[in-house]
Write a protein that holds these residues in place. Structure first.
Motif, PDB file in Angstrom:
ATOM      1  N   LEU A 236       1.167  -1.409  -0.394  1.00  0.00           N
ATOM      2  CA  LEU A 236      -0.023   0.117  -0.232  1.00  0.00           C
ATOM      3  C   LEU A 236       0.926   1.352  -0.150  1.00  0.00           C
ATOM      4  N   THR A 237       1.785   1.170   0.389  1.00  0.00           N
ATOM      5  CA  THR A 237       2.602   2.526   0.649  1.00  0.00           C
ATOM      6  C   THR A 237       3.457   2.595  -0.680  1.00  0.00           C
ATOM      7  N   LEU A 238       3.525   1.850  -0.974  1.00  0.00           N
ATOM      8  CA  LEU A 238       5.267   1.923  -2.102  1.00  0.00           C
ATOM      9  C   LEU A 238       3.551   2.014  -3.114  1.00  0.00           C
ATOM     10  N   ALA A 239       2.586   1.702  -3.697  1.00  0.00           N
ATOM     11  CA  ALA A 239       1.616   2.240  -4.532  1.00  0.00           C
ATOM     12  C   ALA A 239       1.527   3.381  -4.854  1.00  0.00           C
ATOM     13  N   GLY A 240       1.193   3.805  -3.379  1.00  0.00           N
ATOM     14  CA  GLY A 240       0.925   5.211  -2.726  1.00  0.00           C
ATOM     15  C   GLY A 240       1.788   6.180  -3.154  1.00  0.00           C
ATOM     16  N   ARG A 241       3.003   5.566  -3.083  1.00  0.00           N
ATOM     17  CA  ARG A 241       4.265   6.733  -3.932  1.00  0.00           C
ATOM     18  C   ARG A 241       4.393   6.903  -4.908  1.00  0.00           C
ATOM     19  N   LEU A 242       4.013   5.561  -5.669  1.00  0.00           N
ATOM     20  CA  LEU A 242       3.633   6.180  -7.203  1.00  0.00           C
ATOM     21  C   LEU A 242       2.930   6.752  -7.831  1.00  0.00           C
ATOM     22  N   LYS A 243       1.853   7.161  -6.596  1.00  0.00           N
ATOM     23  CA  LYS A 243       0.157   7.078  -7.160  1.00  0.00           C
ATOM     24  C   LYS A 243      -0.515   6.234  -7.977  1.00  0.00           C
ATOM     25  N   ASP A 244      -0.540   5.179  -7.835  1.00  0.00           N
ATOM     26  CA  ASP A 244      -1.058   4.082  -8.437  1.00  0.00           C
ATOM     27  C   ASP A 244      -2.620   3.468  -8.179  1.00  0.00           C
ATOM     28  N   LYS A 245      -3.535   4.118  -7.917  1.00  0.00           N
ATOM     29  CA  LYS A 245      -4.997   4.464  -7.485  1.00  0.00           C
ATOM     30  C   LYS A 245      -5.232   2.793  -7.708  1.00  0.00           C
ATOM     31  N   GLN A 246      -5.430   1.862  -8.362  1.00  0.00           N
ATOM     32  CA  GLN A 246      -5.811   0.857  -8.797  1.00  0.00           C
ATOM     33  C   GLN A 246      -4.747  -0.266  -7.765  1.00  0.00           C
ATOM     34  N   THR A 247      -3.954  -0.062  -7.719  1.00  0.00           N
ATOM     35  CA  THR A 247      -2.974  -1.175  -6.831  1.00  0.00           C
ATOM     36  C   THR A 247      -3.120  -0.952  -5.211  1.00  0.00           C
ATOM     37  N   MET A 248      -2.843   0.234  -5.395  1.00  0.00           N
ATOM     38  CA  MET A 248      -3.369   1.119  -4.075  1.00  0.00           C
ATOM     39  C   MET A 248      -4.655   0.204  -3.281  1.00  0.00           C
ATOM     40  N   LYS A 249      -5.865   0.389  -3.991  1.00  0.00           N
ATOM     41  CA  LYS A 249      -7.172  -0.225  -4.055  1.00  0.00           C
ATOM     42  C   LYS A 249      -6.731  -1.673  -3.861  1.00  0.00           C
ATOM     43  N   ARG A 250      -6.075  -2.297  -4.580  1.00  0.00           N
ATOM     44  CA  ARG A 250      -5.641  -3.744  -4.333  1.00  0.00           C
ATOM     45  C   ARG A 250      -5.847  -4.139  -3.196  1.00  0.00           C
ATOM     46  N   TYR A 251      -4.281  -3.300  -2.586  1.00  0.00           N
ATOM     47  CA  TYR A 251      -3.471  -3.001  -1.479  1.00  0.00           C
ATOM     48  C   TYR A 251      -4.374  -3.120  -0.205  1.00  0.00           C
ATOM     49  N   VAL A 252      -4.851  -2.041  -0.315  1.00  0.00           N
ATOM     50  CA  VAL A 252      -5.365  -1.712   1.666  1.00  0.00           C
ATOM     51  C   VAL A 252      -7.026  -2.739   0.870  1.00  0.00           C
ATOM     52  N   GLU A 253      -7.596  -2.417   0.596  1.00  0.00           N
ATOM     53  CA  GLU A 253      -9.199  -3.994   0.327  1.00  0.00           C
ATOM     54  C   GLU A 253      -8.210  -5.237   1.322  1.00  0.00           C
ATOM     55  N   ALA A 254      -6.988  -5.520   0.763  1.00  0.00           N
ATOM     56  CA  ALA A 254      -6.323  -6.475   1.110  1.00  0.00           C
ATOM     57  C   ALA A 254      -5.677  -7.240   2.770  1.00  0.00           C
ATOM     58  N   ALA A 255      -5.791  -5.952   2.831  1.00  0.00           N
ATOM     59  CA  ALA A 255      -5.164  -5.446   4.160  1.00  0.00           C
ATOM     60  C   ALA A 255      -6.246  -5.679   5.064  1.00  0.00           C
ATOM     61  N   TRP A 256      -7.415  -4.996   4.345  1.00  0.00           N
ATOM     62  CA  TRP A 256      -8.059  -5.222   5.477  1.00  0.00           C
ATOM     63  C   TRP A 256      -8.989  -6.312   6.015  1.00  0.00           C
ATOM     64  N   ARG A 257      -9.323  -6.945   4.707  1.00  0.00           N
ATOM     65  CA  ARG A 257      -9.479  -8.823   5.254  1.00  0.00           C
ATOM     66  C   ARG A 257      -8.359  -9.084   6.289  1.00  0.00           C
ATOM     67  N   ALA A 258      -7.061  -8.750   5.829  1.00  0.00           N
ATOM     68  CA  ALA A 258      -6.253  -9.523   6.965  1.00  0.00           C
ATOM     69  C   ALA A 258      -6.476  -8.980   8.327  1.00  0.00           C
ATOM     70  N   ALA A 259      -6.902  -7.617   8.296  1.00  0.00           N
ATOM     71  CA  ALA A 259      -7.205  -7.220   9.311  1.00  0.00           C
ATOM     72  C   ALA A 259      -8.137  -7.791  10.286  1.00  0.00           C
ATOM     73  N   ASP A 260      -9.731  -7.995   9.437  1.00  0.00           N
ATOM     74  CA  ASP A 260     -10.258  -8.650   9.854  1.00  0.00           C
ATOM     75  C   ASP A 260     -10.307 -10.021  10.740  1.00  0.00           C
ATOM     76  N   GLU A 261      -9.212 -10.587  10.754  1.00  0.00           N
ATOM     77  CA  GLU A 261      -8.359 -10.870  11.595  1.00  0.00           C
ATOM     78  C   GLU A 261      -7.829 -11.203  12.675  1.00  0.00           C
ATOM     79  N   PHE A 262      -8.113  -9.864  13.396  1.00  0.00           N
ATOM     80  CA  PHE A 262      -7.765  -9.361  14.281  1.00  0.00           C
ATOM     81  C   PHE A 262      -8.165  -8.190  15.423  1.00  0.00           C
ATOM     82  N   PRO A 263      -9.474  -9.017  15.941  1.00  0.00           N
ATOM     83  CA  PRO A 263      -9.901  -8.064  16.954  1.00  0.00           C
ATOM     84  C   PRO A 263      -9.283  -6.604  17.335  1.00  0.00           C
TER      85      PRO A 263
END
Length: 384
Positions: A236-263
């Motif tokens: 997510l950080t790397l995609a943001g530095r590139l200003k790559d919105k599509q890749t950023m969205k993919r990583y942030v959605e995947a990160a939130w899915r993983a975070a769902d495992e940890f209340p």
């Protein structure tokens, strides 16, 4: 103006450009930025972002860390000695049963951002865990070695000692080959960090994408969610530095899915992951993407809920909040955020490029005396 300890990033742009004998027009054209923006960055009217910094570094044939400047490399002889002896085990540690506890203590110092104490402890602990790993050959023992090298990488990255950071991640990867599977995932995340710090954001994403595939095939359960989570946040950080919105969205959605495992936030191998940690990366990346209102809203929600994160994550929250506040013209809010960053992690604030750059720009923009800003300028070592 320049910092006496670590060169202010924007000020260093002008110094590097002049050293090369190049005009603002020439550098701006090569970097694909406007001359006006470059001029404002050099004089302190605009803060240098990591994305623009990477473009300017490439235009000057430098790495990003070279452009930003680094702290002096002091008192590293013992640590370098211990690193060189990676394949030469020394005497077995007197109390091998305490090594995990000692690594945990080291990571606690990392979370508290006690950089000086970490640097003092590292050489002997590295020597002990390395000798123990050679003696036993156990994956768990080699995981401790990889974890200590992860701390070395973190320390080096804070000071922008990038040769040491890259050496540390190389040794970390070698140790990880003999360690538990999670160690290789953490090592890949840190390896991508060296690409991030040097401004090679595309290369860093390639490392992350490869590591994601590895994590999906080698890890299970909550360890899998943790490993994937820390990788997605780095992506997510790397995609943001590139200003790559599509890749950023993919990583942030995947990160939130993983975070769902940890209340609640979990801490492993020197890192934290969970909903709060994910939110901190959303704040940072929103600032990188010039989505400053989103950064402010996310930060306010996180702070209002009460952060449980350690100092090494709290301070960047306030630094990134300050970035967006300054971009929106809220100078008093930026000062307030910088003060909170210093209160949370003074040693980090003293060397972090965002802290230094925000202070430099605030000092340039303020036309009236401000005791709070004067105090920040003094602590940061900025010469007016």
């Amino acid at each position: 103006m320049s910092a006496t300890q670590v060169p202010g990033p924007g000020a260093n742009v002008a110094a590097r450009r002049k050293d090369l004998g190049l005009s603002q027009v020439a550098i701006a054209r090569r970097a694909g930025v406007s001359v006006s923006l470059l001029s404002k960055i050099e004089v302190g009217d605009r803060a240098l972002t990591q994305g623009v910094g990477a473009a300017l570094a490439r235009a000057m044939d430098l790495t990003l860390d070279e452009l930003l400047g680094s702290a002096p490399e002091e008192n590293l002889n013992e640590l370098n000695y211990a690193i060189r002896r990676f394949d030469i085990p020394g005497e077995p540690p007197e109390h091998p049963e305490r090594l995990q506890q000692e690594v945990d203590k080291l990571n606690q110092l990392r979370w508290n951002t006690e950089l000086a104490r970490i640097q003092i402890r590292l050489p002997s602990l590295l020597a002990n865990v390395t000798s123990h790993a050679h003696l036993t050959g156990e994956p768990r023992a080699w995981t401790l070695v990889a974890d200590v090298y992860g701390v070395i990488y973190w320390l080096a990255a804070r000071h922008r000692w990038m040769h040491l950071a890259e050496l540390a991640t190389m040794k970390q990867r070698i140790a990880a080959e003999r360690a538990d599977p999670i160690a290789a995932i953490v090592a890949a995340r840190d390896d991508a960090g060296t690409f991030l710090n040097s401004g090679d954001f595309t290369g860093g994403l390639a490392i992350i994408d490869r590591a994601v595939v590895q994590a999906e095939s080698t890890l299970t359960g909550r360890e899998r969610a943790f490993g994937l989570g820390v990788l997605h946040l780095r992506g997510l950080t790397l995609a943001g530095r590139l200003k790559d919105k599509q890749t950023m969205k993919r990583y942030v959605e995947a990160a939130w899915r993983a975070a769902d495992e940890f209340p609640e936030e979990v801490a492993k191998h020197g890192m934290q992951f969970g909903p709060e940690q994910t939110a901190t990366h959303v704040i940072s990346t929103s600032s990188d993407m010039d989505q400053h209102r989103k950064a402010l809203d996310t930060a306010e929600d996180l702070i209002r809920a009460g952060m449980t994160l350690p100092a090494n994550r709290v301070a960047p929250v306030y630094m990134n909040l300050g970035r967006s506040q300054l971009a929106l013209g809220d100078q008093d809010g930026t000062i307030d955020s910088l003060e909170k960053a210093w209160a949370a992690a003074p040693e980090m604030a003293n060397v972090h490029p965002t802290s230094l750059e925000l202070t430099r720009v605030l000092a340039s923009q303020h036309k009236r005396s401000n005791p709070r800003l004067t105090n920040l300028v003094k602590k940061a070592g900025i010469i007016l």
